[in-house]
Design a protein around this motif. Sequence first.
Motif, PDB file in Angstrom:
ATOM      1  N   ALA A  48       0.856  -1.191   0.000  1.00 30.88           N
ATOM      2  CA  ALA A  48       0.000   0.000   0.000  1.00 30.88           C
ATOM      3  C   ALA A  48       0.890   1.238   0.000  1.00 30.88           C
ATOM      4  CB  ALA A  48      -0.923  -0.009   1.212  1.00 30.88           C
ATOM      5  N   GLU A  49       1.161   1.750  -1.188  1.00 31.36           N
ATOM      6  CA  GLU A  49       1.986   2.961  -1.313  1.00 31.36           C
ATOM      7  C   GLU A  49       1.181   4.178  -0.866  1.00 31.36           C
ATOM      8  OE1 GLU A  49       4.550   5.459  -4.641  1.00 31.36           O
ATOM      9  OE2 GLU A  49       3.461   3.667  -5.244  1.00 31.36           O
ATOM     10  N   ASP A  50       1.815   5.081  -0.135  1.00 34.70           N
ATOM     11  CA  ASP A  50       1.214   6.330   0.361  1.00 34.70           C
ATOM     12  C   ASP A  50       0.100   6.116   1.382  1.00 34.70           C
ATOM     13  OD1 ASP A  50       2.907   7.995  -1.090  1.00 34.70           O
ATOM     14  OD2 ASP A  50       1.633   7.882  -2.864  1.00 34.70           O
ATOM     15  N   ALA A  51       0.113   4.989   2.084  1.00 37.59           N
ATOM     16  CA  ALA A  51      -0.834   4.809   3.191  1.00 37.59           C
ATOM     17  C   ALA A  51      -0.377   5.687   4.351  1.00 37.59           C
ATOM     18  CB  ALA A  51      -0.879   3.348   3.626  1.00 37.59           C
ATOM     19  N   LEU A  52      -1.314   6.226   5.084  1.00 37.42           N
ATOM     20  CA  LEU A  52      -1.013   7.035   6.261  1.00 37.42           C
ATOM     21  C   LEU A  52      -0.842   6.108   7.455  1.00 37.42           C
ATOM     22  CD1 LEU A  52      -0.873   9.754   7.815  1.00 37.42           C
ATOM     23  CD2 LEU A  52      -3.337   9.572   8.081  1.00 37.42           C
ATOM     24  N   VAL A  53       0.273   6.227   8.164  1.00 37.35           N
ATOM     25  CA  VAL A  53       0.515   5.449   9.377  1.00 37.35           C
ATOM     26  C   VAL A  53       0.733   6.448  10.501  1.00 37.35           C
ATOM     27  CG1 VAL A  53       1.915   3.684  10.496  1.00 37.35           C
ATOM     28  CG2 VAL A  53       1.615   3.638   8.008  1.00 37.35           C
ATOM     29  N   LYS A  54      -0.114   6.395  11.507  1.00 37.88           N
ATOM     30  CA  LYS A  54      -0.035   7.338  12.617  1.00 37.88           C
ATOM     31  C   LYS A  54       0.354   6.596  13.884  1.00 37.88           C
ATOM     32  CE  LYS A  54      -2.143  11.422  14.442  1.00 37.88           C
ATOM     33  NZ  LYS A  54      -3.060  12.497  14.219  1.00 37.88           N
ATOM     34  N   LEU A  55       1.284   7.178  14.633  1.00 32.43           N
ATOM     35  CA  LEU A  55       1.805   6.578  15.861  1.00 32.43           C
ATOM     36  C   LEU A  55       1.236   7.302  17.073  1.00 32.43           C
ATOM     37  CD1 LEU A  55       3.954   4.614  17.143  1.00 32.43           C
ATOM     38  CD2 LEU A  55       5.514   6.574  17.089  1.00 32.43           C
ATOM     39  N   PHE A  56       0.708   6.501  18.009  1.00 28.44           N
ATOM     40  CA  PHE A  56       0.167   7.027  19.259  1.00 28.44           C
ATOM     41  C   PHE A  56       0.860   6.334  20.421  1.00 28.44           C
ATOM     42  CE2 PHE A  56      -3.192   7.243  16.136  1.00 28.44           C
ATOM     43  CZ  PHE A  56      -3.803   8.462  16.362  1.00 28.44           C
ATOM     44  N   VAL A  57       0.928   7.012  21.557  1.00 25.94           N
ATOM     45  CA  VAL A  57       1.357   6.370  22.788  1.00 25.94           C
ATOM     46  C   VAL A  57       0.109   6.228  23.665  1.00 25.94           C
ATOM     47  CG1 VAL A  57       2.019   8.505  24.021  1.00 25.94           C
ATOM     48  CG2 VAL A  57       3.117   6.357  24.611  1.00 25.94           C
ATOM     49  N   PHE A  71       3.376  10.955  12.502  1.00 26.19           N
ATOM     50  CA  PHE A  71       2.810  10.164  11.419  1.00 26.19           C
ATOM     51  C   PHE A  71       3.800  10.130  10.260  1.00 26.19           C
ATOM     52  CE2 PHE A  71       1.754  14.451  10.251  1.00 26.19           C
ATOM     53  CZ  PHE A  71       1.877  14.464   8.866  1.00 26.19           C
ATOM     54  N   THR A  72       3.555   9.199   9.340  1.00 24.63           N
ATOM     55  CA  THR A  72       4.344   9.110   8.115  1.00 24.63           C
ATOM     56  C   THR A  72       3.487   8.470   7.040  1.00 24.63           C
ATOM     57  OG1 THR A  72       6.487   8.467   7.186  1.00 24.63           O
ATOM     58  CG2 THR A  72       5.372   6.837   8.567  1.00 24.63           C
ATOM     59  N   PHE A  73       3.990   8.473   5.813  1.00 28.19           N
ATOM     60  CA  PHE A  73       3.341   7.804   4.702  1.00 28.19           C
ATOM     61  C   PHE A  73       4.243   6.668   4.253  1.00 28.19           C
ATOM     62  CE2 PHE A  73       1.552  12.028   4.702  1.00 28.19           C
ATOM     63  CZ  PHE A  73       0.209  11.785   4.523  1.00 28.19           C
ATOM     64  N   THR A  74       3.638   5.573   3.823  1.00 28.69           N
ATOM     65  CA  THR A  74       4.426   4.435   3.369  1.00 28.69           C
ATOM     66  C   THR A  74       5.101   4.758   2.037  1.00 28.69           C
ATOM     67  OG1 THR A  74       2.487   3.467   2.305  1.00 28.69           O
ATOM     68  CG2 THR A  74       3.004   2.715   4.537  1.00 28.69           C
ATOM     69  N   ASP A  75       6.231   4.084   1.793  1.00 31.90           N
ATOM     70  CA  ASP A  75       6.944   4.262   0.530  1.00 31.90           C
ATOM     71  C   ASP A  75       6.338   3.356  -0.544  1.00 31.90           C
ATOM     72  OD1 ASP A  75       7.909   1.697   1.036  1.00 31.90           O
ATOM     73  OD2 ASP A  75       9.961   2.342   1.432  1.00 31.90           O
ATOM     74  N   GLU A  76       6.996   3.277  -1.702  1.00 28.08           N
ATOM     75  CA  GLU A  76       6.455   2.479  -2.809  1.00 28.08           C
ATOM     76  C   GLU A  76       6.396   0.992  -2.489  1.00 28.08           C
ATOM     77  OE1 GLU A  76      10.833   3.022  -3.351  1.00 28.08           O
ATOM     78  OE2 GLU A  76       9.188   4.395  -2.996  1.00 28.08           O
ATOM     79  N   CYS A  77       7.116   0.556  -1.464  1.00 28.75           N
ATOM     80  CA  CYS A  77       7.085  -0.856  -1.044  1.00 28.75           C
ATOM     81  C   CYS A  77       6.145  -1.077   0.142  1.00 28.75           C
ATOM     82  CB  CYS A  77       8.493  -1.318  -0.685  1.00 28.75           C
ATOM     83  SG  CYS A  77       9.643  -1.220  -2.063  1.00 28.75           S
ATOM     84  N   GLY A  78       5.394  -0.036   0.523  1.00 32.85           N
ATOM     85  CA  GLY A  78       4.460  -0.143   1.642  1.00 32.85           C
ATOM     86  C   GLY A  78       5.134  -0.074   3.003  1.00 32.85           C
ATOM     87  N   GLN A  79       6.418   0.310   3.046  1.00 30.25           N
ATOM     88  CA  GLN A  79       7.175   0.299   4.299  1.00 30.25           C
ATOM     89  C   GLN A  79       7.111   1.641   5.025  1.00 30.25           C
ATOM     90  OE1 GLN A  79      11.173  -1.021   3.581  1.00 30.25           O
ATOM     91  NE2 GLN A  79      10.503  -2.857   2.536  1.00 30.25           N
ATOM     92  N   PHE A  80       7.198   1.560   6.345  1.00 23.95           N
ATOM     93  CA  PHE A  80       7.273   2.759   7.186  1.00 23.95           C
ATOM     94  C   PHE A  80       8.266   2.493   8.313  1.00 23.95           C
ATOM     95  CE2 PHE A  80       4.056   0.079   9.067  1.00 23.95           C
ATOM     96  CZ  PHE A  80       4.320   0.152  10.421  1.00 23.95           C
ATOM     97  N   LEU A  81       8.721   3.577   8.952  1.00 22.45           N
ATOM     98  CA  LEU A  81       9.702   3.471  10.027  1.00 22.45           C
ATOM     99  C   LEU A  81       9.515   4.628  10.992  1.00 22.45           C
ATOM    100  CD1 LEU A  81      12.383   2.195  11.153  1.00 22.45           C
ATOM    101  CD2 LEU A  81      13.580   3.848   9.734  1.00 22.45           C
ATOM    102  N   PHE A  82       9.490   4.312  12.287  1.00 24.15           N
ATOM    103  CA  PHE A  82       9.434   5.322  13.336  1.00 24.15           C
ATOM    104  C   PHE A  82      10.583   5.085  14.309  1.00 24.15           C
ATOM    105  CE2 PHE A  82       4.796   4.957  12.415  1.00 24.15           C
ATOM    106  CZ  PHE A  82       4.569   6.256  12.022  1.00 24.15           C
ATOM    107  N   GLY A  83      11.273   6.141  14.696  1.00 20.58           N
ATOM    108  CA  GLY A  83      12.199   6.075  15.816  1.00 20.58           C
ATOM    109  C   GLY A  83      11.391   6.351  17.078  1.00 20.58           C
TER     110      GLY A  83
END
Length: 114
Positions: A48-57, A71-83
């Motif tokens: 899912a390219e450009d999916a919105l992924v939101k991080l909550f605590v 929050f971030t958007f997924t890349d063309e491979c559907g990947q996301f990363l949060f520190g």
Amino acid sequence: MGYKLKRIDLDGRNRVYPNEEKDLEIVLEKEYRSAIHGVVLLPNGRPAEDALVKLFVKNRHNDCELIPVTFTFTDECGQFLFGVEPFKEYVLKVFFYRPERPVQKHDEEELDER
């Protein structure tokens, strides 16, 4: 426990010359940060390219109260990363929407004028 990646520039006194072998001692520092990495897939198994992924605590006292972090958007491979900080409880929410009619150039220009 992880360790920080350390960069060693092979120049100056560490320069490598032709026909030479260098023996280096590299001591890594402990790393206390953490990361959350994932892949968002569509039901057909495609990324899912450009999916919105939101991080909550999570709020410690109320599981239903989520505190937004980033929050971030997924890349063309559907990947996301949060520190992230370790020892906290996190929740991810994912949203993906593909409009039936993609935004046209004139629509973008109209939005810019507002």
